[in-house]
Design a protein around this motif. Sequence first.
Motif, PDB file in Angstrom:
ATOM      1  N   PRO A 116       0.820  -1.222   0.000  1.00 37.65           N
ATOM      2  CA  PRO A 116       0.000   0.000   0.000  1.00 37.65           C
ATOM      3  C   PRO A 116       0.851   1.269   0.000  1.00 37.65           C
ATOM      4  N   VAL A 117       0.357   2.270  -0.705  1.00 33.05           N
ATOM      5  CA  VAL A 117       1.036   3.570  -0.776  1.00 33.05           C
ATOM      6  C   VAL A 117       0.104   4.635  -0.188  1.00 33.05           C
ATOM      7  N   ILE A 118       0.639   5.476   0.682  1.00 31.54           N
ATOM      8  CA  ILE A 118      -0.120   6.608   1.227  1.00 31.54           C
ATOM      9  C   ILE A 118       0.432   7.888   0.612  1.00 31.54           C
ATOM     10  N   ASN A 119      -0.482   8.683   0.086  1.00 34.19           N
ATOM     11  CA  ASN A 119      -0.103   9.968  -0.509  1.00 34.19           C
ATOM     12  C   ASN A 119       0.121  11.006   0.600  1.00 34.19           C
ATOM     13  N   ALA A 120       1.347  11.470   0.706  1.00 37.06           N
ATOM     14  CA  ALA A 120       1.668  12.518   1.687  1.00 37.06           C
ATOM     15  C   ALA A 120       1.700  13.891   1.017  1.00 37.06           C
ATOM     16  N   GLY A 121       1.032  13.993  -0.145  1.00 37.74           N
ATOM     17  CA  GLY A 121       0.945  15.250  -0.890  1.00 37.74           C
ATOM     18  C   GLY A 121       1.568  15.093  -2.264  1.00 37.74           C
ATOM     19  N   ASP A 122       0.750  15.274  -3.319  1.00 38.37           N
ATOM     20  CA  ASP A 122       1.290  15.235  -4.689  1.00 38.37           C
ATOM     21  C   ASP A 122       0.937  16.538  -5.398  1.00 38.37           C
ATOM     22  N   GLY A 123       1.926  17.394  -5.536  1.00 37.91           N
ATOM     23  CA  GLY A 123       1.726  18.676  -6.214  1.00 37.91           C
ATOM     24  C   GLY A 123       0.537  19.426  -5.628  1.00 37.91           C
ATOM     25  N   SER A 124      -0.286  19.981  -6.506  1.00 40.92           N
ATOM     26  CA  SER A 124      -1.464  20.736  -6.069  1.00 40.92           C
ATOM     27  C   SER A 124      -2.696  19.856  -5.957  1.00 40.92           C
ATOM     28  N   ASN A 125      -2.494  18.566  -6.045  1.00 45.12           N
ATOM     29  CA  ASN A 125      -3.631  17.659  -6.203  1.00 45.12           C
ATOM     30  C   ASN A 125      -4.310  17.284  -4.889  1.00 45.12           C
ATOM     31  N   GLN A 126      -3.680  16.424  -4.086  1.00 43.73           N
ATOM     32  CA  GLN A 126      -4.343  15.825  -2.933  1.00 43.73           C
ATOM     33  C   GLN A 126      -3.385  15.696  -1.755  1.00 43.73           C
ATOM     34  N   HIS A 127      -3.948  15.712  -0.551  1.00 45.14           N
ATOM     35  CA  HIS A 127      -3.175  15.477   0.676  1.00 45.14           C
ATOM     36  C   HIS A 127      -4.139  14.800   1.652  1.00 45.14           C
ATOM     37  N   PRO A 128      -4.471  13.525   1.377  1.00 47.04           N
ATOM     38  CA  PRO A 128      -5.595  12.909   2.096  1.00 47.04           C
ATOM     39  C   PRO A 128      -5.402  12.748   3.604  1.00 47.04           C
ATOM     40  N   THR A 129      -4.168  12.501   4.063  1.00 51.76           N
ATOM     41  CA  THR A 129      -4.034  12.350   5.523  1.00 51.76           C
ATOM     42  C   THR A 129      -4.101  13.700   6.224  1.00 51.76           C
TER      43      THR A 129
END
Length: 302
Positions: A116-129
Amino acid sequence: MKSLVSINDLSKSEIVEILDMAALFEAEPNRRLAEDKVVASIFFEPSTRTRLSFETAINRLGARVIGFSEVSNTSLSKGETLKDTITMISNYTDMIVMRHPLEGSVRYASEVSKVPVINAGDGSNQHPTQTLLDMYSIRKTQGSLDGLHITMAGDLKYGRTVHSLLMAMSHFRPAFRFIAPRELALPDEYKKYLKQKNIRFEERVELAENITDTDIVYMTRVQKERFSEPMEYEKLKNTYVLRNSMLEKTKPGMKVLHPLPRVGEISEDVDSNPKAYYFNQAKNGVYARMAAICYLFGINSI
Ligand code: CP
């Protein structure tokens, strides 16, 4: 195997389950529930809160952490591809926490990875945590997530925390007010998203006169790193400064949130006002991230 790349990878009930779990971690943070796990923390972009709160969360769960926060120390600097890098890291570990400047890069990594991969922020897109800790903070201070009036101010164009948060809060029938200069207005795709869900919103330009009737003021930094023209950033960087005197006529239970770092958009004289909640908000990140990690590992009896 489930990754968390967009906040929309979680349903409403999954979000609530994670927030409930976060409350248990706040009551007792030292729970060694993941002692057999190794988690990679890979940051291709600077971070203070997200990286360190994730690494604190991993340590408090008894897991071990490997990773990097400086790309120049990795073989990416020799020309290795992101695909090969992620493939290798997923061979070594049980989960990857990843921040990257390129929108979509974390989704791509989740498709390549065996873990599993957790997004810790991708550009201007998403920062779900960040959204999970924001919602935890909102629920904790307001007593509920339902039917709140939420004002978001600042860089609504490039601010990924705003984009994730408005999507997740849409499950709870909010009314939004968006305050931004024209150049940093919320992108049309998010307005379309809200319209499709019949969520009320309005757009304003002035800050002081538009925060008196709201439950949450969510301030954001103008995202210097996303501007191609430095002069454009210089022109916009000081558009809003929230000052203590501006809070006098706001609702008694109103809270000021900010994902941080701030670079001037909240005056330091706000810090001692009981309505300032941004440092507690950042602290809540440890509990929300412990809960997100456990959820993705399938650890649900805590
Ligand atoms: N809120 C947030 O993402 O902060 P950092 O950039 O310090 O991780």
